[in-house]
Scaffold this motif. Structure first.
Motif, PDB file in Angstrom:
ATOM      1  N   ALA A 141       7.772   2.912   7.320  1.00 47.23           N
ATOM      2  CA  ALA A 141       7.664   3.451   8.681  1.00 47.23           C
ATOM      3  C   ALA A 141       7.447   4.959   8.676  1.00 47.23           C
ATOM      4  N   GLU A 142       8.001   5.659   7.695  1.00 46.52           N
ATOM      5  CA  GLU A 142       7.905   7.120   7.694  1.00 46.52           C
ATOM      6  C   GLU A 142       6.467   7.610   7.515  1.00 46.52           C
ATOM      7  N   LEU A 143       5.621   6.800   6.895  1.00 43.63           N
ATOM      8  CA  LEU A 143       4.238   7.219   6.661  1.00 43.63           C
ATOM      9  C   LEU A 143       3.315   6.933   7.835  1.00 43.63           C
ATOM     10  N   PHE A 144       3.710   5.997   8.684  1.00 41.79           N
ATOM     11  CA  PHE A 144       2.813   5.560   9.759  1.00 41.79           C
ATOM     12  C   PHE A 144       3.551   5.540  11.092  1.00 41.79           C
ATOM     13  N   PRO A 145       3.869   6.711  11.631  1.00 40.27           N
ATOM     14  CA  PRO A 145       4.612   6.763  12.898  1.00 40.27           C
ATOM     15  C   PRO A 145       3.871   6.056  14.026  1.00 40.27           C
ATOM     16  N   ASN A 146       4.629   5.268  14.798  1.00 40.61           N
ATOM     17  CA  ASN A 146       4.096   4.542  15.953  1.00 40.61           C
ATOM     18  C   ASN A 146       3.008   3.538  15.576  1.00 40.61           C
ATOM     19  N   LEU A 147       3.085   2.989  14.384  1.00 35.25           N
ATOM     20  CA  LEU A 147       2.090   1.986  13.971  1.00 35.25           C
ATOM     21  C   LEU A 147       2.032   0.819  14.944  1.00 35.25           C
ATOM     22  N   LEU A 148       3.199   0.396  15.439  1.00 37.08           N
ATOM     23  CA  LEU A 148       3.239  -0.776  16.309  1.00 37.08           C
ATOM     24  C   LEU A 148       2.655  -0.500  17.689  1.00 37.08           C
ATOM     25  N   GLY A 149       2.349   0.753  17.980  1.00 30.15           N
ATOM     26  CA  GLY A 149       1.711   1.084  19.251  1.00 30.15           C
ATOM     27  C   GLY A 149       0.210   0.878  19.230  1.00 30.15           C
ATOM     28  N   ASN A 150      -0.336   0.539  18.068  1.00 27.77           N
ATOM     29  CA  ASN A 150      -1.771   0.287  17.948  1.00 27.77           C
ATOM     30  C   ASN A 150      -2.097  -1.173  18.236  1.00 27.77           C
ATOM     31  N   ASP A 151      -3.364  -1.432  18.509  1.00 34.47           N
ATOM     32  CA  ASP A 151      -3.828  -2.798  18.698  1.00 34.47           C
ATOM     33  C   ASP A 151      -3.907  -3.472  17.335  1.00 34.47           C
ATOM     34  N   LEU A 152      -3.018  -4.410  17.086  1.00 33.99           N
ATOM     35  CA  LEU A 152      -2.919  -5.040  15.769  1.00 33.99           C
ATOM     36  C   LEU A 152      -3.732  -6.326  15.660  1.00 33.99           C
ATOM     37  N   THR A 153      -4.588  -6.584  16.616  1.00 34.61           N
ATOM     38  CA  THR A 153      -5.401  -7.804  16.570  1.00 34.61           C
ATOM     39  C   THR A 153      -6.695  -7.607  15.782  1.00 34.61           C
ATOM     40  N   GLY A 154      -6.937  -6.368  15.331  1.00 38.80           N
ATOM     41  CA  GLY A 154      -8.119  -6.087  14.522  1.00 38.80           C
ATOM     42  C   GLY A 154      -7.739  -5.820  13.079  1.00 38.80           C
ATOM     43  N   SER A 155      -8.472  -4.914  12.434  1.00 42.62           N
ATOM     44  CA  SER A 155      -8.244  -4.603  11.031  1.00 42.62           C
ATOM     45  C   SER A 155      -7.118  -3.589  10.872  1.00 42.62           C
ATOM     46  N   LEU A 156      -6.081  -3.954  10.104  1.00 41.27           N
ATOM     47  CA  LEU A 156      -4.984  -3.041   9.834  1.00 41.27           C
ATOM     48  C   LEU A 156      -5.467  -1.867   8.985  1.00 41.27           C
ATOM     49  N   TYR A 157      -6.325  -2.138   8.006  1.00 41.15           N
ATOM     50  CA  TYR A 157      -6.841  -1.069   7.152  1.00 41.15           C
ATOM     51  C   TYR A 157      -7.647  -0.056   7.964  1.00 41.15           C
ATOM     52  N   GLU A 158      -8.374  -0.556   8.954  1.00 39.96           N
ATOM     53  CA  GLU A 158      -9.148   0.354   9.801  1.00 39.96           C
ATOM     54  C   GLU A 158      -8.218   1.270  10.600  1.00 39.96           C
ATOM     55  N   ILE A 159      -7.101   0.720  11.070  1.00 39.62           N
ATOM     56  CA  ILE A 159      -6.113   1.546  11.778  1.00 39.62           C
ATOM     57  C   ILE A 159      -5.575   2.636  10.854  1.00 39.62           C
ATOM     58  N   LEU A 160      -5.265   2.265   9.611  1.00 39.74           N
ATOM     59  CA  LEU A 160      -4.729   3.239   8.666  1.00 39.74           C
ATOM     60  C   LEU A 160      -5.742   4.352   8.390  1.00 39.74           C
ATOM     61  N   ARG A 161      -7.023   3.986   8.314  1.00 36.38           N
ATOM     62  CA  ARG A 161      -8.052   5.005   8.068  1.00 36.38           C
ATOM     63  C   ARG A 161      -8.262   5.887   9.283  1.00 36.38           C
TER      64      ARG A 161
END
Length: 232
Positions: A141-161
């Motif tokens: 969680a410390e590396l990706f703040p508010n990750l769960l606020g993103n639309d998770l129905t697409g590519s997770l890797y794309e969100i990280l990039r």
């Protein structure tokens, strides 16, 4: 001279090529009468076609033309990218998403201190409208703040990039043949005796630190994994 079951298999294979995925084949008894062979001969032909992933049998319902098998290379290519390469539309249904202290095993796998906060995202992945896999991803969680606020129905890797400027490389992938649990079989629309592929994949940063672990269950009747040798 070809065996009788091979002749039956060859003719059925040609017919299947002209059919659509989901079309039902005649019963063993009907095929035996049509080809004037024994039910055992027909069964051997059907088993060979099943092994080749041309057809799929559903207990109590019959035998059907299978969806074309999808190939995923054992690289960091996302599910979305794999579906795009196969000419399919990828989507995901979020089954659960949350943040909690990591268990000892998860903390060890991600190189975290005990009880560090970890995101866990479980998703059912579709190619077009066909359920193909269940993914359970865990990230610090410390590396990706508010990750769960993103639309998770697409590519997770794309969100990280896009959101975190994190470009992962594949650290390792472990593959095993398994039978699905009752819940997994229901989600994937298969029977509990349908073999599946379990993949535990780890993604790492440029310095080699693992920051993503995803455990996936793929349908064995519709999915194959391609492992290519590295350049030497």
């Amino acid at each position: 001279m070809a065996a009788k079951y091979e002749l039956v298999m060859k003719e059925l294979s040609a017919e299947i090529a002209e059919m659509r995925a989901g079309d039902q084949l005649p019963t063993e008894q009907q095929l035996a009468a049509r080809f004037n062979v024994s039910s055992m001969t027909v069964r051997r032909a059907l088993e060979a076609l099943t092994h080749a992933k041309r057809i799929v049998g559903i207990r109590g319902k019959g035998t059907f033309v299978a969806e074309p098998a999808l190939t995923k290379r054992m690289t960091l290519a996302s599910f979305t990218e794999s579906m795009r390469a196969a000419g399919r539309t990828a989507r995901a249904e979020v089954l659960s998403a949350g943040i909690a202290p990591a268990s000892a095993d998860v903390a060890d796998g991600l190189g975290l201190e005990a009880a560090a906060s970890v995101y866990t995202v479980e998703r059912l992945r579709f190619g077009d409208d066909t359920p193909l896999s269940i993914d359970r991803s865990q990230l610090p969680a410390e590396l990706f703040p508010n990750l769960l606020g993103n639309d998770l129905t697409g590519s997770l890797y794309e969100i990280l990039r896009r959101r975190y400027d994190v470009h992962l490389t594949r650290a390792s992938s472990r593959v095993a043949a398994v039978l699905p649990t009752e819940r997994e079989a229901e989600l994937l629309g298969i029977t509990a005796d349908q073999p599946c592929l379990r993949v535990v994949a780890r993604g790492s940063l440029g310095d080699g630190r693992v920051v993503e672990v995803t455990r996936s269950i793929y349908r064995g009747d519709l999915y194959e994994l391609l492992i290519e040798p590295e350049d030497t």
